[in-house]
Each structure stands twice: as structure tokens, then as C-alpha cells.
Enzyme design. Structure first.
Site, PDB file in Angstrom:
ATOM      1  N   ASN A   1       0.465  -6.791  15.705  1.00  0.00           N
ATOM      2  CA  ASN A   1       1.235  -5.536  15.680  1.00  0.00           C
ATOM      3  C   ASN A   1       0.510  -4.488  16.515  1.00  0.00           C
ATOM      4  O   ASN A   1      -0.533  -4.759  17.096  1.00  0.00           O
ATOM      5  CB  ASN A   1       1.446  -5.064  14.236  1.00  0.00           C
TER       6      ASN A   1
ATOM      7  N   ILE B   1      -3.482  -7.823   0.352  1.00  0.00           N
ATOM      8  CA  ILE B   1      -4.899  -7.557   0.049  1.00  0.00           C
ATOM      9  C   ILE B   1      -5.016  -6.340  -0.868  1.00  0.00           C
ATOM     10  O   ILE B   1      -5.727  -6.355  -1.877  1.00  0.00           O
ATOM     11  CB  ILE B   1      -5.678  -7.324   1.365  1.00  0.00           C
TER      12      ILE B   1
HETATM   13  O1  C5P Z   1       3.456  -3.170   1.773  1.00  0.00           O
HETATM   14  P1  C5P Z   1       2.969  -2.493   3.008  1.00  0.00           P
HETATM   15  O2  C5P Z   1       2.487  -3.460   4.043  1.00  0.00           O
HETATM   16  O3  C5P Z   1       3.923  -1.549   3.619  1.00  0.00           O
HETATM   17  O4  C5P Z   1       1.723  -1.609   2.504  1.00  0.00           O
HETATM   18  C1  C5P Z   1       0.824  -0.997   3.375  1.00  0.00           C
HETATM   19  C2  C5P Z   1      -0.536  -0.921   2.747  1.00  0.00           C
HETATM   20  O5  C5P Z   1      -0.886  -2.170   2.159  1.00  0.00           O
HETATM   21  C3  C5P Z   1      -1.631  -0.617   3.738  1.00  0.00           C
HETATM   22  O6  C5P Z   1      -2.629   0.089   3.059  1.00  0.00           O
HETATM   23  C4  C5P Z   1      -2.111  -2.014   4.129  1.00  0.00           C
HETATM   24  O7  C5P Z   1      -3.457  -1.997   4.572  1.00  0.00           O
HETATM   25  C5  C5P Z   1      -1.984  -2.769   2.844  1.00  0.00           C
HETATM   26  N1  C5P Z   1      -1.650  -4.197   3.000  1.00  0.00           N
HETATM   27  C6  C5P Z   1      -2.558  -5.165   2.628  1.00  0.00           C
HETATM   28  N2  C5P Z   1      -2.228  -6.495   2.738  1.00  0.00           N
HETATM   29  C7  C5P Z   1      -1.005  -6.875   3.180  1.00  0.00           C
HETATM   30  C8  C5P Z   1      -0.070  -5.900   3.562  1.00  0.00           C
HETATM   31  C9  C5P Z   1      -0.410  -4.570   3.455  1.00  0.00           C
HETATM   32  O8  C5P Z   1      -3.673  -4.823   2.235  1.00  0.00           O
HETATM   33  N3  C5P Z   1      -0.714  -8.155   3.285  1.00  0.00           N
END
Ligand code: C5P
Length: 413
Positions: A209, A306
Site C-alpha cells: 500500500n 495485530i
Molecule cells: O481495521 P483497520 O485496518 O482499519 O485498523 C487500523 C489500525 O489497526 C491501525 O492502527 C493498524 O496499524 C492496525 N492494524 C493491525 N493489523 C492489521 C490491520 C490493522 O495492527 N491486520
């Protein structure tokens, strides 16, 4: 420790190859910056051989500046050590002049500066030199030595540069390492994820991304500036390591999760600034996929969340997420705060004119019962503001813990 070793033009410069070796023996990475007159006393070739890095000396060297600009170098340094420091160099530092690369770096760095003066004993005793020494000391510059003894000019007295071993011992001591450990997050560990992830399709292709990592890296620097021990788990980015942080490089979301899991037990605060790929190819082809068909279908599976898995831990650290959204920013951010059970969320809009890869950003920091709005500003300033709010809320929500003594930010609830 990353040390910028500045060498100015005194006879004691002939001892600097040994100083470099002593510093490297103690685990330091040494980048040498020479003044033009230093090259009269010691050759860049010898210094390059012992330091293992190209020598920097010219502020106007386009190639060197392109690979690591003097500002990046100033940020890279955990310590700027100038040995030998001549009377002239001390005068330039005291006067705030920046006619060359070394003195420019000294103005541009936030790292501690130490100098090892070396000059003839009469020069050292000169009131002008002593006034400069006093000025530099008042500004927090550490003065190492000089030593007393026989001098290259045949005289005996105070002005000899300290021996390389003594200088290396001094700057690699815990006092220097802890030079910044006096902020309100001193003694706390902050774990930060930053940058994008890369999910391989085959050995030459991947899904990723637009994240540049700039925000996460700025957050890591800001936490370090408040005295925290910072562990930064970084996806692939083209940014220099932030000063004073332990950086763990990863590629995929699964690697990022494993690196986080390994270190989260030490963390008081977890800040997930990474743009983790939500999906990854169900299978990675061992060989390059050939274009034999008109269409192909890539099956994607969900990557581990995560942030949610850290927030769900029994002894979860103070957990902060980021919500980068193109629309309904606040609504989606509040949803994530709730669903992922976070202590705080930083909401910001991303699009063709803001967010990823831009140096400026605006953000709303949201938590249950409060918020703080930051208008558009450079990411480094924004990160400092966000980390201030995180620190205040961290101490407020962990009532049994020591409260900060500094009033660092007023929060609009
Ligand atoms: O659910 P979404 O991706 O929109 O949430 C964003 C937040 O979740 C950010 O803080 C991102 O670092 C974290 N995140 C994560 N692991 C993922 C997806 C998002 O830690 N697989």
C-alpha cells in the site's frame, strides 16, 4: 550507538583512526565528518578503511547529500563527538556559525554533543578559548579533557587530547546512553509499528500500500524524545532509522505480528501506526508466475489483526490505533476504538491531497470521553502532540502508577 565523529584540524587528528577502532570495538557505528584542515593531518583513506563508511567533509557534495543529507545525518546520530576539537572549531561552535558540514550538523542535531579539545597549552589557557569552553559547557556540550602532559609542539601542560581509549570509555558509558532518559516516559517502553507490509505473490511480485512510514517513524522519534525506550517494528520504507530506537525490520503482516508478539510483554504503550495489509495471497508461488492466461484469479485470505490481538491480551499495554480513512473518518475511527477495544485512536484522512507520503498531516485523537484535534502541521510536530496526549492518558488511566510531574499538554475533553 550511532556516533558522528567530527575531526577538526589539529595534530592530534593522527590518533583518530585508533579512536574509531576503539569506538567500534565497543559496538558503535561511526560516521566520520572531517573539516578541510583535518585532511592535512590524517587521510580520509585511512579513516574510511577503519570506519567502514565513506567519509563526509563537504556540505556541497551532491552525491553524498543525495544518499544521506546532512539533516538525515544529524537525525541519525545518537551522539556527535568531535575529537580533536581545535580552538577554531570551539569558537565556531560557541558563535553558532555553520560554514561547513561539521558545524552545520552540530546546529541541526538533537543528539548530545561531546568535544575533546586539543591544542597548545598557551592557546588552551587563552581567555578567549576559556570563554568559549564556558559557553559550550553552559549549553550542555560535554567537554572531555584536555589531558595534561607533553605536547606535539614540545611544550608540557594542559591541552593534549585524551587518549582514544579514555574518550571511547567516556562516550560509551551508561551516562551518555541515558543522556535523553529524563523525559516523562523515562523508564517506559513504547512499541511502535510503522510503514506498509508486503505480501508476496511470487518471488518478484507483492501486494502493498501507499504508506511511507513517515508518521510511525515520527511517533517513534517523539516517544524517544520523551525519554522512552522505543522499539520500532518497521515494514519496508526508505527512511533513516530514528535516533535512539531499536528497529526491527519485517516484510509481511505475519512477520510484523510475530515481531510484535515477541516484544509486547515489555511494552507499557503500544502504538500501531503501520498500514498492515488486510489480505495476503492464499498461496505464494515458488516460481515467477508466467503470463500464459488472459485472466488469473488471486485468492486472498485475511491477515492477522495485530492491533486487536494486542488489545485483547490480559495484560495489554496502553493500546493506540490509527484509522486512516478516505471518508467518514470520525465515524469509522470511533467504530475501531470500540470494536478493537482500544485505549485511544488517531483518526486521519488519507486521499490524493493528504495522508500517505505527505510531510504534513492533521489528526483527531479520540478516546472514551475525550478528544484532541490537531490542525494540519508537519508530521514531526503532529507526532510530538499525539505522543504528549498518549503520555497524559497513559498516566491518567493507570492511576496506581506514578503521575508525570510536567504539565505537557492541556486536553480539551
Ligand atoms: O481495521 P483497520 O485496518 O482499519 O485498523 C487500523 C489500525 O489497526 C491501525 O492502527 C493498524 O496499524 C492496525 N492494524 C493491525 N493489523 C492489521 C490491520 C490493522 O495492527 N491486520
Amino acid at each position: 550507538m550511532n556516533i558522528v565523529l567530527g575531526i577538526s584540524g589539529g595534530i592530534a587528528a593522527y590518533k583518530t583512526p585508533e579512536l574509531v577502532r576503539r569506538l567500534r570495538e565497543r559496538g558503535a557505528d561511526v560516521q566520520i565528518v572531517m573539516t578541510a584542515s583535518a585532511e592535512e593531518f590524517v587521510t580520509p583513506t585511512s579513516l574510511q578503511a577503519v570506519s567502514g563508511r565513506p567519509i563526509r567533509s563537504n556540505l556541497w557534495d551532491k552525491e553524498a547529500e543525495a544518499s544521506m543529507s546532512h539533516i538525515e545525518l544529524a537525525r541519525w546520530a545518537d551522539l556527535v563527538l568531535i575529537a580533536p576539537a581545535t580552538a577554531e572549531l570551539m569558537a565556531r561552535l560557541a558563535g553558532g556559525g555553520a560554514p561547513d558540514l561539521l558545524t552545520t550538523l552540530c546546529l541541526a542535531t538533537e543528539a548530545p554533543i561531546a568535544i575533546a579539545p586539543a591544542m597548545n597549552r598557551v592557546m588552551w589557557a587563552n581567555p578567549a578559548v576559556q570563554a568559549n569552553r564556558e559557553t559550550l559547557e553552559e549549553r550542555g556540550i560535554q567537554i572531555l579533557g584536555p589531558d595534561v602532559g607533553s605536547q606535539a609542539c614540545g611544550e608540557t601542560g594542559a591541552g593534549r587530547m585524551l587518549e582514544p581509549d579514555v574518550i571511547a570509555d567516556a562516550v560509551c558509558s551508561p551516562e551518555f546512553a541515558g543522556a535523553v532518559a529524563d523525559g516523562i516516559l523515562a523508564g517506559r517502553t513504547v512499541l511502535v509499528t510503522a510503514g506498509p507490509t508486503r505480501e508476496p505473490i511470487d518471488p518478484v511480485r507483492y501486494i502493498t500500500n501507499r504508506s511511507s512510514g513517515k508518521m510511525g517513524y515520527a511517533i517513534a522519534s517523539a516517544a524517544h524524545a520523551l525519554g522512552a525506550r522505543v522499539i520500532l517494528i518497521s515494514g519496508p520504507v526508505s527512511l533513516p532509522e530514528p535516533r535512539g530506537t531499536d528497529v526491527v525490520y519485517v516484510e509481511t503482516a505475519e512477520e510484523m505480528q510475530a515481531a510484535t508478539q515477541d516484544r509486547v510483554a515489555d511494552a507499557d504503550i503500544f502504538i500501531a501506526a503501520a498500514a498492515v495489509s488486510d489480505y495476503r495471497p492464499a498461496e505464494t508461488s515458488a516460481q515467477k508466475i508466467k503470463k500464459t492466461r488472459d485472466t488469473i484469479t488471486l485468492e486472498l485470505v485475511r491477515s492477522p489483526d495485530i492491533l486487536a490481538s494486542v488489545a485483547a491480551l490480559q495484560n495489554a499495554p496502553f493500546t493506540v490505533g490509527f484509522a486512516a480513512e478516505t471518508e467518514n473518518v470520525r465515524k469509522y475511527a470511533l467504530g475501531k476504538l470500540e470494536n478493537k477495544n482500544l485505549d485511544m485512536i488517531v483518526a486521519n484522512r488519507v486521499g490524493s491531497d493528504c495522508g500517505f507520503d505527505y510531510d504534513d498531516n492533521a489528526a483527531e485523537v479520540l478516546w472514551k470521553g475525550g478528544e484532541k484535534v490537531f490542525d494540519k502541521m508537519p508530521k514531526s510536530e503532529l507526532a510530538a502532540g499525539i505522543v504528549d496526549v498518549i503520555a497524559v492518558r497513559f498516566f491518567e488511566t493507570r492511576g496506581d502508577e506514578m503521575q508525570p510531574t510536567l504539565s505537557i499538554v492541556s486536553i480539551k475533553e
